[in-house]
Scaffold this motif. Structure first.
Motif, mmCIF file in Angstrom:
data_model
loop_
_atom_site.group_PDB
_atom_site.id
_atom_site.type_symbol
_atom_site.label_atom_id
_atom_site.label_comp_id
_atom_site.label_asym_id
_atom_site.label_seq_id
_atom_site.Cartn_x
_atom_site.Cartn_y
_atom_site.Cartn_z
ATOM 1 N N UNK A 178 -13.481 -42.604 13.953
ATOM 2 C CA UNK A 178 -13.006 -42.110 12.670
ATOM 3 C C UNK A 178 -12.695 -40.623 12.792
ATOM 4 N N UNK A 179 -11.817 -40.131 11.930
ATOM 5 C CA UNK A 179 -11.514 -38.710 11.918
ATOM 6 C C UNK A 179 -12.711 -37.947 11.357
ATOM 7 N N UNK A 180 -13.097 -36.906 12.072
ATOM 8 C CA UNK A 180 -14.220 -36.095 11.626
ATOM 9 C C UNK A 180 -13.748 -34.811 10.964
ATOM 10 N N UNK A 181 -14.677 -33.905 10.667
ATOM 11 C CA UNK A 181 -14.318 -32.639 10.026
ATOM 12 C C UNK A 181 -13.658 -31.690 11.017
ATOM 13 N N UNK A 182 -12.958 -30.687 10.503
ATOM 14 C CA UNK A 182 -12.364 -29.662 11.360
ATOM 15 C C UNK A 182 -13.417 -28.612 11.709
ATOM 16 N N UNK A 183 -13.419 -28.187 12.970
ATOM 17 C CA UNK A 183 -14.272 -27.084 13.390
ATOM 18 C C UNK A 183 -13.520 -25.774 13.203
ATOM 19 N N UNK A 184 -14.251 -24.714 12.973
ATOM 20 C CA UNK A 184 -13.653 -23.379 12.866
ATOM 21 C C UNK A 184 -14.061 -22.593 14.102
ATOM 22 N N UNK A 185 -13.211 -22.609 15.127
ATOM 23 C CA UNK A 185 -13.510 -21.949 16.396
ATOM 24 C C UNK A 185 -12.649 -20.710 16.556
ATOM 25 N N UNK A 186 -13.281 -19.551 16.412
ATOM 26 C CA UNK A 186 -12.566 -18.274 16.536
ATOM 27 C C UNK A 186 -11.358 -18.199 15.617
ATOM 28 N N UNK A 187 -11.533 -18.680 14.419
ATOM 29 C CA UNK A 187 -10.454 -18.609 13.440
ATOM 30 C C UNK A 187 -9.436 -19.733 13.547
ATOM 31 N N UNK A 188 -9.623 -20.642 14.495
ATOM 32 C CA UNK A 188 -8.689 -21.762 14.667
ATOM 33 C C UNK A 188 -9.354 -23.069 14.248
ATOM 34 N N UNK A 189 -8.601 -23.916 13.571
ATOM 35 C CA UNK A 189 -9.100 -25.218 13.167
ATOM 36 C C UNK A 189 -8.920 -26.225 14.302
ATOM 37 N N UNK A 190 -9.992 -26.899 14.655
ATOM 38 C CA UNK A 190 -9.958 -27.890 15.737
ATOM 39 C C UNK A 190 -10.409 -29.237 15.176
ATOM 40 N N UNK A 191 -9.585 -30.248 15.347
ATOM 41 C CA UNK A 191 -9.874 -31.582 14.824
ATOM 42 C C UNK A 191 -10.976 -32.255 15.640
ATOM 43 N N UNK A 192 -11.817 -33.045 14.981
ATOM 44 C CA UNK A 192 -12.855 -33.804 15.675
ATOM 45 C C UNK A 192 -12.703 -35.303 15.383
ATOM 46 N N UNK A 193 -13.302 -36.109 16.268
ATOM 47 C CA UNK A 193 -13.275 -37.570 16.126
ATOM 48 C C UNK A 193 -14.679 -38.093 16.386
ATOM 49 N N UNK A 194 -15.134 -38.991 15.539
ATOM 50 C CA UNK A 194 -16.447 -39.597 15.728
ATOM 51 C C UNK A 194 -16.275 -40.972 16.368
ATOM 52 N N UNK A 195 -16.749 -41.103 17.606
ATOM 53 C CA UNK A 195 -16.751 -42.394 18.305
ATOM 54 C C UNK A 195 -18.138 -43.011 18.151
ATOM 55 N N UNK A 196 -18.179 -44.295 17.821
ATOM 56 C CA UNK A 196 -19.474 -44.931 17.573
ATOM 57 C C UNK A 196 -19.468 -46.401 17.966
ATOM 58 N N UNK A 197 -20.664 -46.903 18.320
ATOM 59 C CA UNK A 197 -20.886 -48.324 18.580
ATOM 60 C C UNK A 197 -22.113 -48.755 17.785
ATOM 61 N N UNK A 198 -21.985 -49.885 17.093
ATOM 62 C CA UNK A 198 -23.062 -50.387 16.246
ATOM 63 C C UNK A 198 -23.461 -51.789 16.684
ATOM 64 N N UNK A 199 -24.772 -52.045 16.717
ATOM 65 C CA UNK A 199 -25.276 -53.377 17.057
ATOM 66 C C UNK A 199 -25.136 -54.283 15.840
ATOM 67 N N UNK A 200 -24.481 -55.426 16.024
ATOM 68 C CA UNK A 200 -24.163 -56.319 14.908
ATOM 69 C C UNK A 200 -25.417 -56.862 14.226
ATOM 70 N N UNK A 201 -26.463 -57.127 14.982
ATOM 71 C CA UNK A 201 -27.671 -57.725 14.427
ATOM 72 C C UNK A 201 -28.525 -56.711 13.666
ATOM 73 N N UNK A 202 -28.864 -55.596 14.307
ATOM 74 C CA UNK A 202 -29.816 -54.650 13.728
ATOM 75 C C UNK A 202 -29.176 -53.517 12.928
ATOM 76 N N UNK A 203 -27.862 -53.325 13.103
ATOM 77 C CA UNK A 203 -27.104 -52.206 12.512
ATOM 78 C C UNK A 203 -27.508 -50.868 13.124
#
Length: 420
Positions: free
Chosen positions: A164-189
């Motif tokens: 999913x698209x994550x929040x923008x980071x503020x690195x030295x005055x520049x906006x940097x896009x982030x992405x959240x990669x995740x894996x979820x177990x179907x049984x236990x969540x």
């Protein structure tokens, strides 16, 4: 048949037998009969049908030799051409004209049964390539499976993965896009692992999935979307080597990944609003805050469907988890695979750079593996095992290397030479 063809065929065979290996099949004979009744579009060979006995043989081959055991063996007559005689071509074309709707597999079997052709005269693949060249193949319409709801009661039976698209980071005055990669177990969540990254490349999937496996064990099924990174050959090979069945959703079908999508909704509602400017000042700070929230909030909050916390549900079946505790070996499984021919100076070229390999491989083709994003290390493989690491060629060092030839340029220029 090239090495890549053999690997693609092995991946196809694994896709058929993985439900048996992962114990998704209750009655093996019924499953084998069901698979054998279908026509399959096989890499290199084209449309083919297989008997239950053949598919069962692949199961035994995988259990004995792993992924390498599924690869077709090299031909004994490698280097010798197989050419259809004019008479055989005429027989094949005549049969195709009489039965234009039959699959090549059925056509070939009937030619053998009716003794119009002997198996030793031409293989199925030879006949297939001949008809393909003549544009006389028959494509069977693809049947779509009905999507069904699923829910597993065993941990690590299935993981869902996405980003999913994550929040923008503020690195030295520049906006940097982030992405959240995740894996979820179907049984236990349980979130087997998740992390914010600044790239959408395959290295992100590799990093998060590898960490998930090291922390939570090996899943039997991996359910991901149709994004390019999830169709990478590197991911297919790694999953096959680990015995994981890789499943892709239909394009633009977010509902089929309901659990991971619901988790992302939780992240948006319960985690993102908590972030401060300081949390967004670096990627490390963002992930530290996220890991803390994941363990203290999400994993320890009672899930409405489970009536218990995801962590408690996962730990209740911890004895069933198949662990993997070799990070270096796991890293090697995700490397890109390629082939190079060793030059007469004992070097190979990768990403426009030269690497030195043992002289014994001069003039031969070698299999290599490497990280396609960094090219940090180039490994040589033989029979599925790493045998050595190719070293970068340093021209300056080679200029001072000792050689067997006693004649040197320096001696030739010292007061003349008797050889001149």
């Amino acid at each position: 048949m090239t090495d890549n063809d053999r690997e693609q065929i092995a991946l196809f065979r694994f896709s058929l037998i993985s439900p048996i290996l992962n114990r998704q099949v209750k009655k093996q004979n019924e499953y084998l009969a069901k698979v054998a009744a279908k026509k399959h579009n096989v890499p290199y060979y084209g449309v083919r049908e297989y008997s239950p006995k053949t598919i069962a043989m692949w199961v035994r081959a995988y259990r004995k030799g792993g992924f390498e055991g599924l690869k077709p063996k090299p031909r004994n007559d490698k280097g010798k051409s197989r050419v259809l005689t004019p008479e055989l071509k005429e027989v094949i074309l005549e049969a195709r004209e009489d039965h234009p709707d039959r699959s090549v597999s059925l056509l070939y079997d009937q030619l053998i049964t009716e003794k119009k052709m002997l198996p030793s005269q031409a293989s199925y693949s030879t006949v297939y390539r001949f008809l393909k060249k003549k544009n006389l193949l028959v494509n069977s319409p693809r049947k779509e499976e009905n999507r069904r709801r699923f829910a597993y009661d065993q941990v690590n039976m299935l993981w869902q993965g996405d980003e999913m698209y994550g929040p923008y980071l503020n690195l030295d005055g520049k906006k940097v896009k982030t992405f959240l990669f995740a894996f979820i177990d179907d049984c236990s969540r349980v979130i087997t692992y998740a992390k914010f990254l600044t790239t959408e490349k395959f290295s992100a999937v590799q990093q998060v999935l590898s960490e998930a496996i090291l922390r939570r064990g090996i899943p039997k099924l991996l359910y991901v979307d149709n994004g390019k990174v999830y169709h990478s050959d590197n991911l297919h090979f790694a999953c096959a080597s680990l015995g994981i069945t890789l499943i892709h959703t239909k394009p633009y079908d977010a509902q089929s990944k309901g659990k991971i999508e619901r988790y992302f909704l939780t992240v948006r509602k319960r985690f993102l609003p908590l972030l401060t400017d300081d949390d967004l000042s670096s990627l490390d700070k963002l992930n530290q805050r996220f890991f803390s929230w994941l363990e203290k909030d999400y994993h320890r909050k009672v899930h409405s469907s489970l009536k218990m916390t995801p962590l408690d549900k996962y730990m209740s079946q911890i004895s069933q988890v198949k662990t993997y505790d070799d990070p270096e070996k796991l890293k090697m499984l995700f490397l890109k695979r390629a082939q190079r021919k060793v030059r007469h100076d004992g070097t190979i070229s990768v990403n426009s750079k030269l690497y030195q390999v043992p002289p014994v491989y001069i003039g031969k083709k070698v299999k290599i593996r490497f990280d396609p994003e960094t090219y940090d290390n180039i490994y040589l493989y033989e029979n599925g095992k790493c045998i050595t690491k190719a070293e970068p060629v340093i021209m300056a060092d080679n200029a001072h290397a000792k050689r067997g030839n006693p004649i040197s340029f320096a001696k030739m220029t010292e007061g003349g030479s008797k050889n001149v």
